[in-house]
Design an enzyme around this catalytic site. Structure first.
Site, PDB file in Angstrom:
ATOM      1  N   LYS A  94       0.814  -1.225   0.000  1.00 45.64           N
ATOM      2  CA  LYS A  94       0.000   0.000   0.000  1.00 45.64           C
ATOM      3  C   LYS A  94       0.845   1.271   0.000  1.00 45.64           C
ATOM      4  O   LYS A  94       0.476   2.286  -0.588  1.00 45.64           O
ATOM      5  CB  LYS A  94      -0.945  -0.001   1.194  1.00 45.64           C
ATOM      6  CG  LYS A  94      -2.095  -0.979   1.016  1.00 45.64           C
ATOM      7  CD  LYS A  94      -3.231  -0.702   1.985  1.00 45.64           C
ATOM      8  CE  LYS A  94      -4.438  -1.560   1.642  1.00 45.64           C
ATOM      9  NZ  LYS A  94      -4.235  -2.978   2.016  1.00 45.64           N
ATOM     10  N   GLU A 116      -9.918   7.320   4.059  1.00 43.84           N
ATOM     11  CA  GLU A 116     -10.792   6.508   4.886  1.00 43.84           C
ATOM     12  C   GLU A 116     -10.153   5.134   5.020  1.00 43.84           C
ATOM     13  O   GLU A 116      -9.345   4.724   4.201  1.00 43.84           O
ATOM     14  CB  GLU A 116     -12.190   6.397   4.277  1.00 43.84           C
ATOM     15  CG  GLU A 116     -12.400   5.259   3.304  1.00 43.84           C
ATOM     16  CD  GLU A 116     -11.673   5.427   1.991  1.00 43.84           C
ATOM     17  OE1 GLU A 116     -11.398   6.576   1.578  1.00 43.84           O
ATOM     18  OE2 GLU A 116     -11.360   4.387   1.379  1.00 43.84           O
ATOM     19  N   SER A 375       1.735  -9.827  -1.253  1.00 40.93           N
ATOM     20  CA  SER A 375       1.359  -8.424  -1.051  1.00 40.93           C
ATOM     21  C   SER A 375       1.708  -7.884   0.329  1.00 40.93           C
ATOM     22  O   SER A 375       1.899  -6.672   0.481  1.00 40.93           O
ATOM     23  CB  SER A 375      -0.139  -8.242  -1.322  1.00 40.93           C
ATOM     24  OG  SER A 375      -0.897  -9.120  -0.516  1.00 40.93           O
TER      25      SER A 375
HETATM   26  C1  LIG Z   1      -5.100  -4.008   1.469  1.00 43.90           C
HETATM   27  C2  LIG Z   1      -4.398  -5.288   1.152  1.00 43.90           C
HETATM   28  C3  LIG Z   1      -4.786  -6.125   0.075  1.00 43.90           C
HETATM   29  C4  LIG Z   1      -5.992  -5.849  -0.772  1.00 43.90           C
HETATM   30  O1  LIG Z   1      -6.013  -4.672  -1.478  1.00 43.90           O
HETATM   31  P1  LIG Z   1      -5.781  -4.599  -3.075  1.00 43.90           P
HETATM   32  O2  LIG Z   1      -6.104  -3.207  -3.389  1.00 43.90           O
HETATM   33  O3  LIG Z   1      -6.684  -5.597  -3.718  1.00 43.90           O
HETATM   34  O4  LIG Z   1      -4.357  -4.947  -3.292  1.00 43.90           O
HETATM   35  C5  LIG Z   1      -4.043  -7.258  -0.186  1.00 43.90           C
HETATM   36  N1  LIG Z   1      -2.985  -7.594   0.574  1.00 43.90           N
HETATM   37  C6  LIG Z   1      -2.581  -6.835   1.614  1.00 43.90           C
HETATM   38  C7  LIG Z   1      -1.397  -7.273   2.418  1.00 43.90           C
HETATM   39  C8  LIG Z   1      -3.269  -5.657   1.952  1.00 43.90           C
HETATM   40  O5  LIG Z   1      -2.868  -4.908   2.989  1.00 43.90           O
END
Ligand SMILES: *Cc1c(COP(=O)(O)O)cnc(C)c1O
Length: 391
Positions: A94, A116, A375
């Site tokens: 993020k 938000e 992610s």
């Molecule tokens: C917020 C988040 C997601 C999901 O958000 P996307 O916008 O679909 O990427 C996925 N993995 C992690 C670790 C997150 O913090």
């Protein structure tokens, strides 16, 4: 130096039939101004140099593309690589987008960032970068979420952000969005609304794509260096779709590379959604017969959303990308499997992508390469997984 690759987007923000901007008149002008600044700076060499310097010095990029040797051996099929967004500062992808948008905000003359947050992950990433970049930060959060995410509220406050508990409506994410938008319209000259995923009205999905594209820009160079060829497939989890679009971006024009998005069966927007306008844009959405968004209930807070970014709806429509759903049981298994074989505890969101890899890798050729976007890291989920495993 064009960072973003792939899909065509129209001047009005349409990816095929999806996207656009369905907002009140006052907001329309504010978004048009945002679009104008984004066009001016998105490929500006000086702007990109500044962005890349923050990514290097603060986020810790480039992060590795790790060969998952033990997982590969165990599954006995395709060769598996992990793109390590979990190693970024704050532990997820993020922050890439947050830093890009704050730089854009500074170009627009704003000194105040609003956002938000539901589970708090986007709020914490925003508060973090605002502290470092000397911006005032206000986070809107539904009162129910404030109660459930006490520790993240404290984190944001530690970082100097003001957290506003939204009492209106059901006190949930949707109510927080409404309040943040109201603030944005009233204060647009001093204030920038920082959106956390590849959703929202035009031009937000394009902005988020642009700043998350660094994921595949790096992974493509890395895999060519390590293997001398492109992967057979890139796999990422999909909530709103920002880490997935970033992981896909530089492969969209490589038609031999499969692009696979993975959702929880409890929030499988791409599988069961139908076109609708939600939160100011047109995309697939899980809805009841009267068109109200359906409640979702994923174990991964970041995937618990009944909509999806418009570019994903379009990539599915044109069959350029495929979207699949995995069960809670498969996700919990994947979570433990990467922990034991690779010494990496993944975020529950990321474990969805790994669950799909565990399903498909064994039947693939040993020459096949899979890149999984990890992610985020799983520290935040350990207590929840303990509870789920005890049940
Ligand atoms: C917020 C988040 C997601 C999901 O958000 P996307 O916008 O679909 O990427 C996925 N993995 C992690 C670790 C997150 O913090």
């Amino acid at each position: 130096m064009n960072m973003t690759q792939g899909n065509h987007v129209t001047e009005e923000g349409y990816f095929g039939d999806f996207g656009g901007s369905y907002v009140p008149d006052q907001l329309e002008g504010v978004l048009a101004r945002l679009h104008q600044f984004f066009q001016t700076f998105k490929d500006d060499p000086e702007f990109l140099e500044e962005y890349e310097e923050y990514l290097q010095e603060y986020v810790g990029r480039e992060n590795p593309l790790t060969y998952a040797e033990r997982l590969t051996t165990k599954l006995n099929g395709a060769k598996i690589y992990l793109k390590r967004e979990d190693l970024n500062h704050t532990g997820a992808h993020k922050i890439n987008n947050v830093i890009g948008q704050i730089l854009l905000a500074q170009k627009m003359g704003a000194h105040r960032i609003i956002a938000e947050t539901g589970a708090g992950q986007h709020g914490v990433a925003t508060a973090t970068a605002c502290a470092m970049m000397n911006m005032d930060c206000v986070i809107y959060m539904g009162k129910e979420d404030v109660r459930r995410q006490e520790l993240n509220v404290f984190r944001m406050e530690l970082l100097g952000a003001e957290v506003i508990s939204v009492e209106q409506g059901g006190g949930r994410l949707k109510d927080a969005v409404d309040e943040a938008l109201k603030d944005f319209v009233e204060n647009y000259e001093s204030t920038f609304y920082l959106l956390g995923s590849a959703v929202g009205p035009h031009p937000y999905p394009s902005i988020v794509h642009h700043f998350q594209a660094v994921i595949s820009k790096e992974s493509k160079q890395q895999i060519l260096l390590k293997e001398g060829r492109l992967p057979s497939a890139v796999i990422a989890c999909v909530g709103g779709g920002s880490n997935a679009i970033g992981a896909f971006s530089h492969y969209i024009n490589e038609s031999d590379v499969r692009l696979i998005g993975v959702e929880p069966v409890e929030a499988a927007t791409m599988t069961h959604g139908t076109p609708a306008v939600l939160h100011g844009f047109k995309s697939l959405c899980l809805q009841d017969e009267e068109g109200n968004p359906l409640p979702t209930e994923s174990i991964a807070a970041g995937l618990d959303y009944p909509g999806v970014g418009p570019e994903h709806s379009s990539l599915q429509h044109t069959k350029r990308a495929e979207y699949m759903a995995v069960t809670k049981k498969e996700v919990l298994h994947a979570f433990q499997e990467v922990a034991r074989t690779e010494g990496i505890i993944p975020a529950l969101e990321s474990a969805h992508a790994i669950a799909q890899v565990i399903k498909m890798a064994p039947s693939m050729d040993k020459d096949d390469i899979l890149i999984v976007n990890l992610s985020g890291r799983g520290d935040k989920d350990v207590a929840e997984v303990k509870k789920l495993l005890e049940e």
